[in-house]
Design a protein around this motif. Structure first.
Motif, PDB file in Angstrom:
ATOM      1  N   GLU A   1     -49.815 -27.609   0.024  1.00 31.32           N
ATOM      2  CA  GLU A   1     -51.023 -26.961  -0.485  1.00 31.32           C
ATOM      3  C   GLU A   1     -50.727 -25.972  -1.608  1.00 31.32           C
ATOM      4  O   GLU A   1     -51.630 -25.279  -2.069  1.00 31.32           O
ATOM      5  CB  GLU A   1     -51.740 -26.236   0.666  1.00 31.32           C
ATOM      6  N   ARG A   2     -49.474 -25.897  -1.999  1.00 31.75           N
ATOM      7  CA  ARG A   2     -49.047 -24.992  -3.071  1.00 31.75           C
ATOM      8  C   ARG A   2     -49.514 -23.566  -2.800  1.00 31.75           C
ATOM      9  O   ARG A   2     -50.283 -22.969  -3.552  1.00 31.75           O
ATOM     10  CB  ARG A   2     -49.545 -25.491  -4.441  1.00 31.75           C
TER      11      ARG A   2
ATOM     12  N   MET B   1     -52.818 -17.565   0.472  1.00 30.25           N
ATOM     13  CA  MET B   1     -52.666 -17.091  -0.898  1.00 30.25           C
ATOM     14  C   MET B   1     -52.182 -18.254  -1.750  1.00 30.25           C
ATOM     15  O   MET B   1     -51.048 -18.719  -1.595  1.00 30.25           O
ATOM     16  CB  MET B   1     -51.638 -15.952  -0.966  1.00 30.25           C
ATOM     17  N   PRO B   2     -53.037 -18.787  -2.636  1.00 27.81           N
ATOM     18  CA  PRO B   2     -52.595 -19.883  -3.513  1.00 27.81           C
ATOM     19  C   PRO B   2     -51.425 -19.435  -4.382  1.00 27.81           C
ATOM     20  O   PRO B   2     -51.311 -18.258  -4.749  1.00 27.81           O
ATOM     21  CB  PRO B   2     -53.837 -20.167  -4.366  1.00 27.81           C
ATOM     22  N   ARG B   3     -50.555 -20.360  -4.686  1.00 34.57           N
ATOM     23  CA  ARG B   3     -49.394 -20.034  -5.493  1.00 34.57           C
ATOM     24  C   ARG B   3     -49.848 -19.602  -6.879  1.00 34.57           C
ATOM     25  O   ARG B   3     -50.723 -20.212  -7.473  1.00 34.57           O
ATOM     26  CB  ARG B   3     -48.467 -21.251  -5.599  1.00 34.57           C
ATOM     27  N   ARG B   4     -49.276 -18.523  -7.369  1.00 29.65           N
ATOM     28  CA  ARG B   4     -49.701 -18.000  -8.662  1.00 29.65           C
ATOM     29  C   ARG B   4     -48.528 -17.876  -9.612  1.00 29.65           C
ATOM     30  O   ARG B   4     -47.380 -17.831  -9.179  1.00 29.65           O
ATOM     31  CB  ARG B   4     -50.325 -16.598  -8.535  1.00 29.65           C
TER      32      ARG B   4
ATOM     33  N   ALA C   1     -46.154 -15.890 -12.257  1.00 30.53           N
ATOM     34  CA  ALA C   1     -45.591 -14.544 -12.198  1.00 30.53           C
ATOM     35  C   ALA C   1     -46.518 -13.558 -12.879  1.00 30.53           C
ATOM     36  O   ALA C   1     -47.015 -13.795 -13.985  1.00 30.53           O
ATOM     37  CB  ALA C   1     -44.223 -14.528 -12.852  1.00 30.53           C
ATOM     38  N   GLY C   2     -46.766 -12.427 -12.221  1.00 28.23           N
ATOM     39  CA  GLY C   2     -47.579 -11.371 -12.788  1.00 28.23           C
ATOM     40  C   GLY C   2     -49.061 -11.534 -12.540  1.00 28.23           C
ATOM     41  O   GLY C   2     -49.851 -10.647 -12.867  1.00 28.23           O
ATOM     42  N   THR C   3     -49.493 -12.639 -11.928  1.00 28.50           N
ATOM     43  CA  THR C   3     -50.904 -12.855 -11.640  1.00 28.50           C
ATOM     44  C   THR C   3     -51.337 -12.044 -10.436  1.00 28.50           C
ATOM     45  O   THR C   3     -50.613 -11.959  -9.443  1.00 28.50           O
ATOM     46  CB  THR C   3     -51.182 -14.349 -11.380  1.00 28.50           C
ATOM     47  N   ALA C   4     -52.486 -11.449 -10.487  1.00 31.93           N
ATOM     48  CA  ALA C   4     -52.986 -10.639  -9.379  1.00 31.93           C
ATOM     49  C   ALA C   4     -53.304 -11.536  -8.189  1.00 31.93           C
ATOM     50  O   ALA C   4     -53.781 -12.647  -8.351  1.00 31.93           O
ATOM     51  CB  ALA C   4     -54.254  -9.884  -9.800  1.00 31.93           C
ATOM     52  N   PRO C   5     -53.020 -11.072  -6.946  1.00 34.58           N
ATOM     53  CA  PRO C   5     -53.279 -11.884  -5.761  1.00 34.58           C
ATOM     54  C   PRO C   5     -54.754 -12.064  -5.508  1.00 34.58           C
ATOM     55  O   PRO C   5     -55.577 -11.200  -5.797  1.00 34.58           O
ATOM     56  CB  PRO C   5     -52.608 -11.074  -4.643  1.00 34.58           C
ATOM     57  N   ALA C   6     -55.128 -13.217  -4.957  1.00 36.44           N
ATOM     58  CA  ALA C   6     -56.513 -13.498  -4.580  1.00 36.44           C
ATOM     59  C   ALA C   6     -56.474 -14.309  -3.304  1.00 36.44           C
ATOM     60  O   ALA C   6     -56.199 -15.505  -3.302  1.00 36.44           O
ATOM     61  CB  ALA C   6     -57.224 -14.266  -5.687  1.00 36.44           C
TER      62      ALA C   6
END
Length: 498
Positions: free
Chosen positions: A416-417, A485-488, A490-495
């Motif tokens: 599910e990445r 938490m979907p994989r983001r 680097a530096g992306t804010a968590p959602a």
């Protein structure tokens, strides 16, 4: 594998749970994992306990992994044979290069921004992992009793899980404090050589006959050539364990047969009415651990063994003083007083989302969803966690279900990445509300003092239902019960997706 790079999975503990998890990761084609253990070798409880008479109290065909049957010398194998089985598993599955000894985990802190666990090891080293699987067990920290004068004793003393093989007990006066699962195995052996043994008992255990016998060569060949015979025996053992469990979780009325077996064994081996009375428990069968032995009662009946039921007032330099004022001399004291079973991961410190500490989350008693995951601690899994211990069956059977569940969760992270997954608080609350309701009718909350419950009487250790129903619950991993938490980048804010 360079340790400065994050591991895909770090497993803590190289006992049955940790090695079974490692074998599952290997089968799944995952090579980037590490198994840590604070000790210098594998084996868990079978490494730590080396006392005379050490053996399993679950028949060998069920106390082994279903994917790797063992060639056992007898129905209830001795400890060194179980340890050899684990070493063979490591060799056959190529797990050796994934093992690191002398390095426990002192602290685990989740880095939410990077979706990594930062681990500080007991040897001062540090490493990182995307997921952590704790397999430290429930019975690994010996508990010494809080008895006045314990430090004043002049002779050698030790806990049964830290046996001092340098002390010769031949001709010595030995005081054994405790009558639990370890004591019923080592006391008969100690009594064969010691001049005298005083066994100090707080409460009498239920002792059932142990149907032990050697396996002959012809029988071994039959098991190997016709695996269905071994599987049939494994099933029979399992069903007997489920019968005991029925009495523990539904009604003690189902324990009529085991109670009759206990009474018959007691009458057969203990003829002295006063001694027999001391051997009668004052609680419902199963409230404390039911034990299996053929030589415990005969050992108590030996002329050089005394069963002492008067409370211990204090320990003196030369022996033990009981509440009635009697002073019993001793050259050696052996503590068979169990383990610190309620602090599941101690002394490891675990910190999850927003600085939440697992110690604080468990202040009123440990709990987890299916005994495996705790809300607020993403990508952190437990084997043999809260409410997964058993009163009447094989923990290896439970571990295989947990290992399969964790392996499926790790697959979900990749497929599910996802950066992480975390069991939803409402799911955990609902599950543990059921555990509380189910435990109220169990023998473990019937009023006796045992190591399964907190000071308030709440069951935090045992599975309050049949073991096949636990395996049914963990048969598949349901991602819908988790926040993710979907994989983001680097530096992306968590959602977080709830």
């Amino acid at each position: 594998m360079p340790e400065q790079s994050p591991y895909r999975v770090v497993v803590v503990g190289a006992g049955f749970g940790g090695l079974g998890m490692a074998a599952a990761l290997k089968r799944a084609g995952l090579a980037d994992f590490l198994v840590l253990d604070r000790a210098g070798d594998l084996g868990g409880t079978w490494r730590d306990n080396t006392y005379p008479g050490l053996a399993c109290d679950v028949p060998s065909h069920l106390y082994s992994f279903s994917f790797r049957p063992g060639r056992w010398s007898r129905r209830f194998p001795p400890g060194e044979e179980i340890l050899a089985y684990m070493r063979t598993l490591v060799d056959e599955r190529g797990l050796g290069r994934h093992l690191r000894f002398g390095s426990g985990v002192a602290s685990a802190v989740f880095d939410e921004r990077r979706a990594l666990w930062n681990l500080t090891l007991t040897d001062g080293d540090t490493l990182q992992a995307r997921a952590v699987v704790s397999a430290v067990g429930q019975l690994n920290r010996p508990r010494l009793p809080d008895i006045a004068g314990r430090e004043d004793f002049a002779g050698p003393s030790w806990h049964s899980a830290r046996w001092d093989h340098g002390v010769d007990l031949a001709g010595r006066r030995v005081a054994v404090i405790g009558t639990g699962a370890s004591a019923i195995q080592f006391v008969p052996e100690v009594a064969k050589t010691a001049s005298h043994v005083d066994v100090y008992q707080r409460s009498a255990p239920y002792i059932l006959p142990k149907s032990d016998r050697p396996y002959g060569e012809a029988e071994q060949r039959l098991f190997e050539r016709l695996p269905v015979v071994r599987k049939a025996d494994r099933l029979r053992i399992f069903l007997y364990g489920e019968l005991l469990t029925t009495g523990f979780v539904l009604s003690p009325k189902f324990l009529a047969g085991p109670m009759q077996m206990w009474r018959r064994q007691l009458r057969t081996h203990i003829s002295d009415p006063a001694l027999r009375e001391k051997c009668v428990p004052d609680y419902v069968m199963g409230c404390k651990r039911v034990l299996f032995s053929n030589d415990w009662y005969p050992a108590l009946a030996r002329p050089n063994v005394d069963l002492v039921t008067d409370p211990i007032e204090r320990i003196a330099g030369d022996g033990v003083i009981t509440a009635d004022g009697a002073r019993r001399p001793a050259d050696v004291i052996i503590y068979g007083t169990g383990f610190q079973s309620l602090d599941f991961l101690a002394p490891m410190s675990v910190t999850g989302l927003s600085g939440r500490r697992l110690e604080d989350a468990w202040r009123q008693g440990a709990e987890a969803y299916l005994g495996i995951t705790v809300s607020g601690f993403p990508n952190f899994f437990m084997l043999y966690g809260p409410n997964t211990n058993l009163g009447g069956n094989s923990i290896i059977y439970m571990l295989e279900g947990q290992i399969g569940y964790v392996a499926a969760a790790l697959r979900a992270l990749d497929e599910e990445r996802l950066d992480w997954l975390d069991v939803r608080p409402d799911v955990q609350r609902s599950f543990n509300a059921w555990v509380t309701r189910a435990s109220r009718t169990s023998v473990w909350e019937s009023g006796c003092h045992n190591w399964y419950t907190t000071a308030s009487g709440r069951n935090t250790n045992n599975w309050p239902d049949h073991t096949f129903l636990y395996r049914y619950r963990v048969r598949r991993f349901d991602l819908g019960r988790y926040r993710v938490m979907p994989r983001r980048a680097a530096g992306t804010a968590p959602a977080v997706n709830t």
